[in-house]
Design a protein around this motif. Sequence first.
Motif, short mmCIF file in Angstrom:
data_model
loop_
_atom_site.label_atom_id
_atom_site.label_comp_id
_atom_site.label_asym_id
_atom_site.label_seq_id
_atom_site.Cartn_x
_atom_site.Cartn_y
_atom_site.Cartn_z
N PHE A 144 0.83 -1.21 0.00
CA PHE A 144 0.00 0.00 0.00
C PHE A 144 0.86 1.27 0.00
CE2 PHE A 144 -2.63 -3.21 2.12
CZ PHE A 144 -3.82 -3.12 1.41
N ASN B 88 0.50 4.09 -2.72
CA ASN B 88 0.13 5.44 -2.28
C ASN B 88 1.22 6.45 -2.64
OD1 ASN B 88 -2.28 4.53 -1.19
ND2 ASN B 88 -1.45 4.25 0.86
N ASN C 146 0.16 -2.87 9.11
CA ASN C 146 -0.93 -2.11 8.49
C ASN C 146 -1.23 -0.87 9.33
OD1 ASN C 146 -2.94 -1.42 6.69
ND2 ASN C 146 -4.43 -2.89 7.47
N ASN D 66 -1.59 2.12 8.52
CA ASN D 66 -2.46 3.13 7.93
C ASN D 66 -3.89 2.62 7.71
OD1 ASN D 66 -2.64 5.81 7.14
ND2 ASN D 66 -2.21 5.37 5.00
N ASN E 45 -5.13 0.19 5.95
CA ASN E 45 -5.46 -0.09 4.56
C ASN E 45 -6.43 -1.25 4.45
OD1 ASN E 45 -3.40 1.74 3.18
ND2 ASN E 45 -2.11 0.53 4.54
#
Length: 360
Positions: free
Chosen positions: A101, A105, A222, A224, A226
């Motif tokens: 991710f 991003n 993880n 953030n 996602n």
Amino acid sequence: MRLFYFIIIFLLLSFQSFSQEKKEFKIIQLVKTSPLKDQQSSGTCWSFATTSFIETEAIRLGKETVSLSPIFYVTPAYMGKAEKFIEKKGKSWFDAGDLTFSVLNGYKQFGAVPEEVYNGIIEKAWQHDHVEMDNLLKAMVTSVGTSGYGYIKPYSWKKSVKAVLDAYIGAAPNAFSYKGKLYSPTSFAREFVGINPNDYVEITSYSHHNFYKKIVLDIPANWNSNKYLNVPIQDFEKIIDAALASNFSLAWDGDASEPNFNFEAGIATLTTDEEKQEITQKLRQITFENETTTDDHNMHIIGTAKDSKGNKYYVLKNSEGNNKQGGYMYMSKKALLLKTISVLVHKDAIPVDIRKKSNL
């Protein structure tokens, strides 16, 4: 008697290692991809695997082969993790590792840069070595995030963290010339690489979440929150095989710490007893919940192969240096089904029936 048993165990382990090293494979199918790169002494397998995936997607789209800089995404990922860690007063994950991710991003927000323009190796260094940098960054954000004063100076800590990153891996260029043309990172991503980061889906398979829904997977990296598409194990396997059969590769996130994941030999299997059992949804769930399956490595799935007995293996590009398979890993089907946390793939590679169930 103890010496006798020790000798027997040593010989058995030696034979197992020797037999793994001598295992031969017949390639069934390979997706055209870019050359291997080595992450060396850095915790950036997540970026090496994902940039390899992006390079391969660009090739599939008819673009020219290019070696992208994996280190280009390290600074924005670290800045994001630092901000979340400080915002949560130390109760967020902060480490060198990350997920696909963060590359997608970063690609969406900042673009891409060729490795020959920016490789993140500065001054007299001869390889990627982030150990000192990682330790220093962790100490800095821990000090700020857990200071207890109740007032944070964002301009100060952001400048400090960015300064450390620049000191160890350099600052990426805002503009550069490549093959006789001037680019910014965003124009290079748009014109030369050409993928759409919104076209990709991270897929997992765990029964504590609803199937055919986008869910936040509760794994430490993880940071953030996602979202993954969660599907049953049968569809998980179906997506992987259908993608490869249609010339799509997949970025891989999973557990590579198993006793029979032999990186020197380039072979990844489960134990002998585990290879004999059926890999079920329940077993995937058990190993996830008891943390015998964790996300400790990222690689890039590019094809399939068979061993001399006709057993199916998956071919993965690994960024952890050369080995007896030329830097590639051959992972057994059962190891892949049990030890994979998730895969990243283009949405068009997902079979139509699964897309419909998932509202993709």
